[in-house]
Design an enzyme around this catalytic site. Structure first.
Site, short mmCIF file in Angstrom:
data_model
loop_
_atom_site.label_atom_id
_atom_site.label_comp_id
_atom_site.label_asym_id
_atom_site.label_seq_id
_atom_site.Cartn_x
_atom_site.Cartn_y
_atom_site.Cartn_z
CE LYS A 88 63.59 61.92 19.40
NZ LYS A 88 63.28 60.23 19.94
NE ARG A 101 54.30 53.02 1.88
CZ ARG A 101 54.54 53.28 3.07
NH1 ARG A 101 53.64 53.16 3.89
NH2 ARG A 101 55.56 53.58 3.33
N GLY A 118 59.07 60.58 5.07
CA GLY A 118 57.69 61.07 5.11
C GLY A 118 57.57 62.42 4.82
N GLY A 141 61.97 54.40 7.07
CA GLY A 141 62.86 53.75 8.05
C GLY A 141 63.94 52.68 7.12
P1 AMP Z 1 61.87 63.25 11.70
O1 AMP Z 1 60.68 62.41 11.98
O2 AMP Z 1 62.96 62.96 12.54
O3 AMP Z 1 62.21 63.51 10.36
O4 AMP Z 1 61.59 64.73 12.16
C1 AMP Z 1 60.42 65.46 11.66
C2 AMP Z 1 59.82 66.32 12.42
O5 AMP Z 1 61.01 67.22 13.19
C3 AMP Z 1 58.94 67.23 12.07
O6 AMP Z 1 57.54 67.04 12.62
C4 AMP Z 1 59.37 68.68 12.35
O7 AMP Z 1 58.62 69.76 12.50
C5 AMP Z 1 60.50 68.42 13.35
N1 AMP Z 1 61.22 69.71 13.39
C6 AMP Z 1 62.11 70.13 12.37
N2 AMP Z 1 62.94 71.03 12.83
C7 AMP Z 1 62.71 71.43 14.00
C8 AMP Z 1 63.11 72.25 15.02
N3 AMP Z 1 64.11 73.22 14.59
N4 AMP Z 1 62.48 72.04 16.36
C9 AMP Z 1 61.74 71.11 16.48
N5 AMP Z 1 61.38 70.21 15.73
C10 AMP Z 1 61.70 70.39 14.53
#
Ligand code: AMP
Length: 396
Positions: free
Chosen positions: A203, A36, A353, A376
């Protein structure tokens, strides 16, 4: 709308306040990754090369207690900046007051000053993070011109971005901000087709806004990662112990109805008995069996996704395809990253990230057209939202 850029300003002999994003990982005073700081150099260099006095403001982490201050001082960042610029940088351990004002008054053309972490002001009623009107006005009074180069905080209305902008006759974008707006803006408003969005991560609720905004703009929306299984539940498939947001199943149904065959879900998955790298695991198609959770996309899904990507001309990727932190469930994310790196005739954009970390791990980062510095902020941009930090920059 085109924004005023730092290169449109006459910075000679001027005190130029620059809001940068120096929110770097830091532990025991040691900077983990200086990306950064490096990303902010072109704007700083431009200002000092053109005879301006650069006064830099940034936040670093979150300041909740007096003890946080020692861990989150910008002093090590100022030292690293001095090495990168190959010139002295004045660090002032204050966010206001006589010491800061005197140091600014003593600056000569081409000098650089870093003031202390703007969030030190949060200890006193969250003045920075809540955009206290007096604070923005005070900081604006310290300079003649304002340049906002902190894309990573553009989705927030803080005293150090929106507050200063609204107390200056003009506010310009720095070169990093300009680049982010250009690539993300073109992808959303003027993409070359086929335009493919790849969305993953834990999510659905985090990405729903992006999916809704891109349904009418993208040719395909590939969904992977934990959010997949809420869609599985919406399709009536069994999900075993997989991550599912039950309160989002109806929304997932609506999205599927609206998106039709634009939405591409994995046909198979790597499923495991526990959330652990060494748990027994296997590949299954369709229904996730009882007692198993899906932790990565399977080989057929990887092949399907690669086929969709093969003729893409614009690709935006945000979020991993599985639990890529565990080697046994990293393949989907790494294969999609590789496929992106192999696209030579497409504009490829990565945000967030985890996808950025995967791209770096694979060594494909140099082959990606644009890696956004804002997680974000890039998501909100892709949602089609107006980011307050950008809205506050003067239109040309
Ligand atoms: P995000 O911050 O929403 O982009 O989510 C990233 C996180 O989602 C990472 O730490 C991944 O380990 C988790 N993740 C990805 N696929 C899965 C899955 N099938 N089940 C549980 N966690 C997941």
């Amino acid at each position: 709308m085109a924004k005023l850029i730092v290169s449109d300003l006459d910075v000679k002999d001027k005190k130029v306040l620059i809001r940068v994003d120096f929110n770097v990982p830091i532990k025991d005073g040691v900077i983990g990754d200086d990306n950064r700081i490096v990303a902010a150099l072109p704007t700083i260099q431009y200002v000092i090369d053109h005879g301006g006095k650069a006064i830099l403001l940034s936040h670093l982490g979150r300041i909740k207690t007096e003890e946080d201050k020692a861990k989150l001082s910008l002093r090590p960042v100022a030292e690293r900046l001095s090495e990168l610029l190959k010139k002295p940088v004045t660090f002032v351990p204050a966010t206001r007051g006589k010491e800061l004002e005197d140091a600014i008054a003593n600056l000569k053309d081409g000098d650089v000053l870093v003031m202390e972490n703007t969030r030190f002001e949060d200890l006193d009623g969250k003045k920075e993070s809540k955009n206290d009107p007096e604070l923005g006005k005070y900081w604006a009074s310290l300079g003649d011109l304002f340049v906002n180069d902190a894309f990573g905080t553009a989705h927030r209305s803080h005293a150090s971005n929106v507050g200063i902008s609204s107390n200056m006759p003009q506010a310009a974008a720095g070169f990093l901000m300009e680049k982010e707006i250009k690539f993300l803006g073109d992808a959303v408003e003027n993409p070359k087709h086929p335009f493919v969005a790849i969305l993953g991560g834990a999510k659905v609720s985090d990405k729903i806004g992006v999916i809704s905004n891109l349904i009418n703009k993208a040719d395909k929306i590939i969904v992977g990662g934990g959010m997949t299984y809420t869609f599985y539940a919406a399709k009536g498939l069994t999900v075993g112990k997989s991550l599912v947001e039950t309160d989002k199943i109806d929304l997932a149904k609506q999205i599927m109805a609206e998106a039709g065959d634009k939405l591409v879900l994995p046909v198979d998955n790597v499923v495991a008995t526990e959330f652990a790298n060494d748990a027994p695991h296997k590949v299954v198609e369709g229904n996730i069996p009882d007692g198993y959770m899906a932790l990565d996309i399977g080989p057929k899904a990887i092949a399907d996704f690669k086929a969709v990507l093969a003729d893409a001309k614009t690709v935006v990727w945000n979020g991993p395809m599985g639990v890529f932190e565990m080697p046994n469930y990293a393949k989907g994310t790494l294969e999609i990253g590789k496929a992106l790196g192999d696209l030579t005739d497409a504009t490829t954009i990565i945000g967030g990230g985890d996808s950025t970390a995967a791209a770096k791990q694979l060594g494909i980062a140099p082959k990606i057209t644009h890696i956004s510095t804002g997680g974000g902020a890039s998501l909100e941009y892709l949602e089609g939202k107006e980011l307050p930090g950008i809205a506050a920059i003067t239109n040309k």
